[in-house]
Design a protein around this motif. Sequence first.
Motif, PDB file in Angstrom:
ATOM      1  N   THR A   1      -3.827  -6.222 -11.677  1.00  0.00           N
ATOM      2  CA  THR A   1      -4.168  -5.468 -10.465  1.00  0.00           C
ATOM      3  C   THR A   1      -5.160  -4.361 -10.803  1.00  0.00           C
TER       4      THR A   1
ATOM      5  N   ASP B   1      -0.155   1.660  -5.331  1.00  0.00           N
ATOM      6  CA  ASP B   1      -0.337   0.350  -4.724  1.00  0.00           C
ATOM      7  C   ASP B   1       0.997  -0.038  -4.094  1.00  0.00           C
TER       8      ASP B   1
ATOM      9  N   SER C   1      -2.119 -14.214 -12.109  1.00  0.00           N
ATOM     10  CA  SER C   1      -2.711 -12.916 -11.804  1.00  0.00           C
ATOM     11  C   SER C   1      -2.497 -12.621 -10.331  1.00  0.00           C
ATOM     12  N   MET C   2      -2.703 -11.362  -9.939  1.00  0.00           N
ATOM     13  CA  MET C   2      -2.559 -11.015  -8.526  1.00  0.00           C
ATOM     14  C   MET C   2      -3.639 -11.708  -7.699  1.00  0.00           C
ATOM     15  N   GLY C   3      -4.818 -11.861  -8.277  1.00  0.00           N
ATOM     16  CA  GLY C   3      -5.885 -12.567  -7.583  1.00  0.00           C
ATOM     17  C   GLY C   3      -5.521 -14.017  -7.309  1.00  0.00           C
TER      18      GLY C   3
ATOM     19  N   VAL D   1      -2.922 -14.216  -4.442  1.00  0.00           N
ATOM     20  CA  VAL D   1      -3.566 -14.051  -3.136  1.00  0.00           C
ATOM     21  C   VAL D   1      -4.316 -15.319  -2.737  1.00  0.00           C
ATOM     22  N   THR D   2      -4.986 -15.940  -3.695  1.00  0.00           N
ATOM     23  CA  THR D   2      -5.724 -17.180  -3.417  1.00  0.00           C
ATOM     24  C   THR D   2      -4.794 -18.284  -2.932  1.00  0.00           C
TER      25      THR D   2
ATOM     26  N   ALA E   1       1.672  -9.843  -1.956  1.00  0.00           N
ATOM     27  CA  ALA E   1       0.271  -9.542  -2.273  1.00  0.00           C
ATOM     28  C   ALA E   1       0.046  -8.040  -2.397  1.00  0.00           C
ATOM     29  N   SER E   2      -0.714  -7.659  -3.399  1.00  0.00           N
ATOM     30  CA  SER E   2      -1.074  -6.257  -3.602  1.00  0.00           C
ATOM     31  C   SER E   2      -1.755  -5.673  -2.369  1.00  0.00           C
TER      32      SER E   2
ATOM     33  N   MET F   1      -5.405  -5.771  -2.698  1.00  0.00           N
ATOM     34  CA  MET F   1      -5.945  -7.115  -2.512  1.00  0.00           C
ATOM     35  C   MET F   1      -5.989  -7.500  -1.038  1.00  0.00           C
TER      36      MET F   1
ATOM     37  N   GLN G   1      -8.962  -5.907   0.353  1.00  0.00           N
ATOM     38  CA  GLN G   1     -10.185  -6.567  -0.110  1.00  0.00           C
ATOM     39  C   GLN G   1     -10.394  -7.922   0.564  1.00  0.00           C
ATOM     40  N   ASN G   2      -9.346  -8.455   1.195  1.00  0.00           N
ATOM     41  CA  ASN G   2      -9.408  -9.772   1.846  1.00  0.00           C
ATOM     42  C   ASN G   2      -8.988  -9.679   3.311  1.00  0.00           C
TER      43      ASN G   2
END
Length: 304
Positions: A50, A130, A211-213, A216-217, A229-230, A233, A236-237
Amino acid sequence: MNKRILTALLLAAALVVSLVGCSSQTGGSKPVEDAKTQFKSEMKFYGSTTLAPVISQLSTSFNEHYVTWDKVDSKFDKKDIAIYVSGAGSSAGVKSIIDGVSDFGMVSRKVTDEEKAKIEGYQEFKLGMDALTISVNPKNQLTKLKDSLTTEEIKKIFAGEFKTWNDVDPSLPKTEIVVVTRDIGGGAHEVFQKAIMGDTKVRADVIQAPSMGALVTKIIENENAIGYASYGMVNQNKGKLVPFKVDGIESTSENILNGTYKVSRPLIVLRKGDMLPQEKAFMDYVVSDEGMDVIEKLGFVPNK
């Protein structure tokens, strides 16, 4: 070869070696600098996936502004600034500091007293806050029925007691719920486990994202997925994820800071012992107003 000639050659060779040795000791040539006194132009950050994009962005901004260390401070050597950032999870970040394999550890959870005791000269830099939002894909039909989930509902979903969306609400189709978490041994999951699950374990077939990414994906790609989800993040999305309130409390920056949103966590950089002047210069930038602005732009709650 004549013995006298051979002896003369050996004596000449010995004299050359002796002269070279003397010149290096008496200033005839520049002595090799002790490695400990050499200017260290590199530093390594390791840990939370993160925090990794945050430190990467800050290091890029810092590097683009100064390029070489002498531009940061005229007392520093004219060497290229090299700041390396690797994401591997919060616990890995702590371990990297304990083992002395990185200069700074990145952690997105509280550091335990036991961990602190293993780090001589422990230093901590709190960059912000966060939260772990309980998020789904915008196409998920549950978003049309409610905007909040109770702790008990979340627990039943992640434990596998609710196996289909129809179990959550009878009006929804009997489509399997796809649960996504970070790796079970990681810092994010530890925060979620304590805040939501308690002694209840998540379902055995949960998808563990590296990973956190990646987590989210998975949610963005699958309308039947749900995961923590962070907050950063999610910001950001925007439009690609829908976070639920937890027990009626929304994951706003105010609620994260005051602790009313229950699944929140600190964003921390760790250090063992004193920093070198150039390391301090970078960390001063990280915690400056400019650094906090970068953290805020990336969707997190800065430590202002």
